[in-house]
Every structure is written in C-alpha cells, then in structure tokens.
Design a protein around this motif. Structure first.
Motif, short mmCIF file in Angstrom:
data_model
loop_
_atom_site.label_atom_id
_atom_site.label_comp_id
_atom_site.label_asym_id
_atom_site.label_seq_id
_atom_site.Cartn_x
_atom_site.Cartn_y
_atom_site.Cartn_z
N GLN A 84 0.83 -1.20 0.00
CA GLN A 84 0.00 0.00 0.00
C GLN A 84 0.87 1.26 0.00
O GLN A 84 0.60 2.22 -0.73
CB GLN A 84 -0.91 -0.01 1.23
N VAL A 85 1.92 1.27 0.79
CA VAL A 85 2.84 2.41 0.83
C VAL A 85 3.49 2.62 -0.54
O VAL A 85 3.59 3.74 -1.04
CB VAL A 85 3.91 2.20 1.91
N LEU A 86 3.91 1.54 -1.17
CA LEU A 86 4.56 1.65 -2.47
C LEU A 86 3.61 2.15 -3.55
O LEU A 86 4.04 2.78 -4.53
CB LEU A 86 5.13 0.28 -2.88
N ASN A 87 2.31 1.87 -3.38
CA ASN A 87 1.32 2.29 -4.38
C ASN A 87 0.86 3.73 -4.22
O ASN A 87 0.23 4.29 -5.11
CB ASN A 87 0.08 1.38 -4.31
N LEU A 88 1.18 4.34 -3.07
CA LEU A 88 0.68 5.69 -2.80
C LEU A 88 1.54 6.76 -3.47
O LEU A 88 2.22 7.55 -2.82
CB LEU A 88 0.62 5.94 -1.28
N ARG A 89 1.48 6.75 -4.78
CA ARG A 89 2.15 7.78 -5.56
C ARG A 89 1.11 8.77 -6.06
O ARG A 89 0.15 8.41 -6.73
CB ARG A 89 2.89 7.16 -6.74
N GLN A 90 1.29 10.02 -5.73
CA GLN A 90 0.30 11.04 -6.08
C GLN A 90 0.37 11.46 -7.54
O GLN A 90 -0.52 12.13 -8.04
CB GLN A 90 0.48 12.26 -5.17
N ASP A 91 1.44 11.06 -8.25
CA ASP A 91 1.60 11.48 -9.63
C ASP A 91 1.07 10.40 -10.60
O ASP A 91 1.61 10.21 -11.68
CB ASP A 91 3.07 11.79 -9.94
N THR A 96 0.66 5.95 -18.44
CA THR A 96 2.01 5.42 -18.23
C THR A 96 2.09 4.46 -17.04
O THR A 96 3.15 3.88 -16.81
CB THR A 96 3.00 6.57 -17.99
N ALA A 97 1.01 4.28 -16.33
CA ALA A 97 1.01 3.44 -15.12
C ALA A 97 1.21 1.97 -15.47
O ALA A 97 0.78 1.50 -16.53
CB ALA A 97 -0.28 3.63 -14.35
N ARG A 98 1.86 1.25 -14.56
CA ARG A 98 2.05 -0.19 -14.70
C ARG A 98 1.59 -0.84 -13.39
O ARG A 98 2.21 -0.68 -12.36
CB ARG A 98 3.51 -0.54 -14.96
N ARG A 99 0.49 -1.56 -13.46
CA ARG A 99 -0.04 -2.18 -12.26
C ARG A 99 -1.07 -3.23 -12.63
O ARG A 99 -1.76 -3.11 -13.66
CB ARG A 99 -0.67 -1.13 -11.34
N TYR A 288 -7.45 0.92 0.65
CA TYR A 288 -7.19 1.38 -0.72
C TYR A 288 -7.95 2.66 -1.07
O TYR A 288 -7.86 3.13 -2.21
CB TYR A 288 -7.58 0.28 -1.72
N GLU A 289 -8.66 3.23 -0.13
CA GLU A 289 -9.51 4.38 -0.43
C GLU A 289 -8.70 5.55 -1.01
O GLU A 289 -9.15 6.23 -1.94
CB GLU A 289 -10.24 4.83 0.84
N ALA A 290 -7.51 5.80 -0.49
CA ALA A 290 -6.72 6.94 -0.93
C ALA A 290 -5.70 6.60 -2.01
O ALA A 290 -4.95 7.47 -2.44
CB ALA A 290 -6.00 7.57 0.27
N ASP A 291 -5.65 5.37 -2.44
CA ASP A 291 -4.71 4.93 -3.47
C ASP A 291 -5.14 5.53 -4.81
O ASP A 291 -6.21 5.22 -5.32
CB ASP A 291 -4.72 3.41 -3.52
N PRO A 292 -4.34 6.40 -5.44
CA PRO A 292 -4.77 7.07 -6.68
C PRO A 292 -5.11 6.12 -7.81
O PRO A 292 -6.10 6.32 -8.52
CB PRO A 292 -3.56 7.94 -7.04
N ALA A 293 -4.32 5.07 -8.01
CA ALA A 293 -4.59 4.13 -9.09
C ALA A 293 -5.86 3.34 -8.81
O ALA A 293 -6.68 3.11 -9.70
CB ALA A 293 -3.40 3.17 -9.25
N HIS A 294 -6.04 2.95 -7.57
CA HIS A 294 -7.23 2.21 -7.17
C HIS A 294 -8.47 3.08 -7.37
O HIS A 294 -9.49 2.63 -7.89
CB HIS A 294 -7.08 1.78 -5.71
N ARG A 295 -8.37 4.32 -6.93
CA ARG A 295 -9.49 5.25 -7.08
C ARG A 295 -9.84 5.46 -8.55
O ARG A 295 -11.01 5.50 -8.93
CB ARG A 295 -9.16 6.58 -6.41
N TRP A 296 -8.81 5.59 -9.39
CA TRP A 296 -9.05 5.79 -10.83
C TRP A 296 -9.78 4.58 -11.42
O TRP A 296 -10.73 4.74 -12.19
CB TRP A 296 -7.72 6.00 -11.55
N LEU A 297 -9.35 3.38 -11.05
CA LEU A 297 -10.00 2.18 -11.59
C LEU A 297 -11.45 2.10 -11.12
O LEU A 297 -12.34 1.74 -11.90
CB LEU A 297 -9.23 0.92 -11.18
#
Length: 317
Positions: A84-91, A96-99, A288-297
């Motif tokens: 979760q910490v590794l996924n918390l990238r605000q950019d 370009t994301a890989r996940r 995962y609520e604040a995870d940007p990639a998770h939120r986008w999906l």
C-alpha cells in the motif's frame, strides 16, 4: 531474542507468506516464480531466524507449526501494508502506469461489464492489467486480507457471508438488472410462466458452491415454489448452453440472456413470481480508499456501469 528490521532481509517475508499460505515448498516456488531450491534455502534461513521449524512434514503433507500459524496473519498484513505504501504515488498517470489489479466477479459481470472496462483500459491505460477470479464464498475474506483489490458482488450479500470487520469495507452501487426465465426457442411455453408450469418442467441451475445461494433461489424458496433440478453448472453463461433441444427452464439475469439468446437459440419468459432486482455493487477495503490508481480504476467501473443503461434490458416477450 529480538530481530532488527535493519538486519532482516524483507524478501524473506514474501517467501514466508507464500510458504504459510501454500503449505508446500513446491507451490510456494511456483507462486513466487523462483526455483524450489531457492525457497528451500530461504525456509532454512527463516527456521534459524525464528528458531522454529515453521513447516513440518506429516505423512505426505506439510503442516504449519503453532509458531507459523501465529506468524501467518501479521506477516500477510505487513506485506499488504508495504504494498500500500509503495502504491501511494500522487503522480498517477493512467497512460504510463504499470499495475495489475485482482478482481472478483461473477461470469455475468464478466460478460456484461468487464468487456467495457477492458476496452477503456486498452484506450486509456494499456499498462493497467486485471486478473479476474470467480466470486465465491471466500471473496469477502480475500478482500479483507488484501488478496483482492475489488469485488463486484450483489447488494444482497447473504450468499457471500458477513465480513469480519464490515466497517472496513466500502461500497459503490454499479447497476441493476432483473431476472428472467429462459428456455429453448422451440419450447412449448411462452409469455409468462404460471406456478404450475414452472413446477412441472425440469430445471437447469447455476451452482456456485455449497455455501452460496442465488437471490432468486432465496425468493423462490421463501415463496414455497418447488422445482425439479436436472442440471447444475458452475456459472450463468454455460447454463444457457444446456437449454437448446430440451424442455429445461433456467433463471438468469436479463443482461446475459439478452446477449446470448439469439446466438444459442433461446427465448425469455416472465418468472412465475416477482423476483428481486439484482443490484451489483463494487466493494473494496478502506486501506485502498486513498490509493490514486485504485481510485481511478473504481471511477472507470462506475463510468462504464452508468453507460449500461441501468435496468433497461429489453422486456421478455
């Protein structure tokens, strides 16, 4: 004796989690995509660090020791938190994301909703992958433990069990559908089924496991409606293929019936009783609520669900 984090190889936690989950060196190696000797060597190091065998052979099986059982949940939770910490990238940038996301859903959702999402990912986020597994009795537990990122499940959750910590799960309504009865195109029945007709013909049913009951079966049971089950299959899509050239009746979501009935040669009938509306929702863990990639999906799921014209499946003849 305490163990210093600064002197501990955190990669060993991945191996330990795999070993305690799989209870097999061979299966753990396959899960981690490494060689069996490498896992065996890591297990020996872990045994020395924790001063415990962790896994012991009993007959032809490996069993987890009491110390291993005590470590299982904390180790798994620690790995989930690190990820979760590794996924918390605000950019986060979709293009370009890989996940890869792990998602549980029924074959009904995989037929009606998932293709829309996959097309959107192909257009906007080709580096985002999804691994889909069937929804089942363990889905809620796997969502809580971090083994799943998302679940698409019915709002009626009785068939999936109760979460251990319901306050930690969040939900977003997706779309609604109704249930219809489906038969072969040349079946003698048409229009609306009477109770007598429904009970006098054999049935094909989707069977999702001993501990799961569909919401329409719950409704039939509560109304005292009987049926003769002749065929059981593990999902809705394969269920429809059993109907041609038979007198079988099946109850399925209208969305999947409308998509496949022309292809297979089927027709829809009104059920003999008023069945509940199928309400599908997206569920995820608070972590995962604040995870940007998770939120986008999650936002893409909602957008595609809204485009499905909720509840607007063609009426049965």
């Amino acid at each position: 004796m305490s163990i210093s984090v600064s002197r501990f190889d955190l990669n060993l936690l991945l191996v330990l989690d795999a070993l305690l989950t799989e209870q097999s060196v061979t299966k753990a190696a396959k899960r981690l995509f490494v060689s069996q000797p490498a896992v065996s060597a890591s297990l020996q190091r872990l045994r020395e660090i924790f001063d415990d065998q962790l896994l012991v052979r009993v007959g032809r099986q490996m069993e987890v020791t009491a110390r291993g059982k005590a470590l299982a949940a904390p180790v798994h939770d620690a790995l989930v938190n690190i990820q979760q910490v590794l996924n918390l990238r605000q950019d986060f940038e979709p293009a370009t994301a890989r996940r890869t996301f792990r998602i549980s859903m029924s074959d009904y959702c995989a037929i009606t909703l998932l293709p829309r999402l996959v097309r959107r990912l192909a257009r906007e986020a080709s580096g985002i992958g999804v691994v889909v597994e069937p929804v089942g009795p363990e889905s809620i537990r796997r969502l809580e433990s971090g083994d799943l990122d998302l679940c698409v499940i019915p709002d009626e959750r009785r068939s999936l069990g109760t979460p251990m910590h319901p306050e930690m799960l969040l939900d977003q309504p997706l779309y609604e559908d109704r249930f219809v009865c489906v038969v072969a195109a040349d079946h003698p029945l048409s229009g609306s089924l009477t109770l007598k007709e429904y009970e006098s013909y054999p049935h094909a049913k989707a069977f999702f496991g001993d501990t799961m009951v569909t919401i329409y079966d719950l409704a039939y049971d509560e109304a005292g409606v009987a049926s003769q089950t002749q065929v059981q299959v593990p999902n809705f899509s394969s269920l429809l293929f059993q109907l041609p050239a038979t007198k079988l009746i099946a109850t399925v979501p209208a969305g999947v019936a409308e998509m496949l009935k022309s292809l297979i040669g089927l027709k829809s009938l009104h059920p003999p009783i008023e069945l509940p509306i199928l309400k599908e929702k997206l569920s995820w863990h608070l972590r995962y609520e604040a995870d940007p990639a998770h939120r986008w999906l999650r936002e893409q799921f909602v957008a595609e669900a809204q485009s499905m014209k909720q509840g607007a499946a063609p009426a049965a003849p």
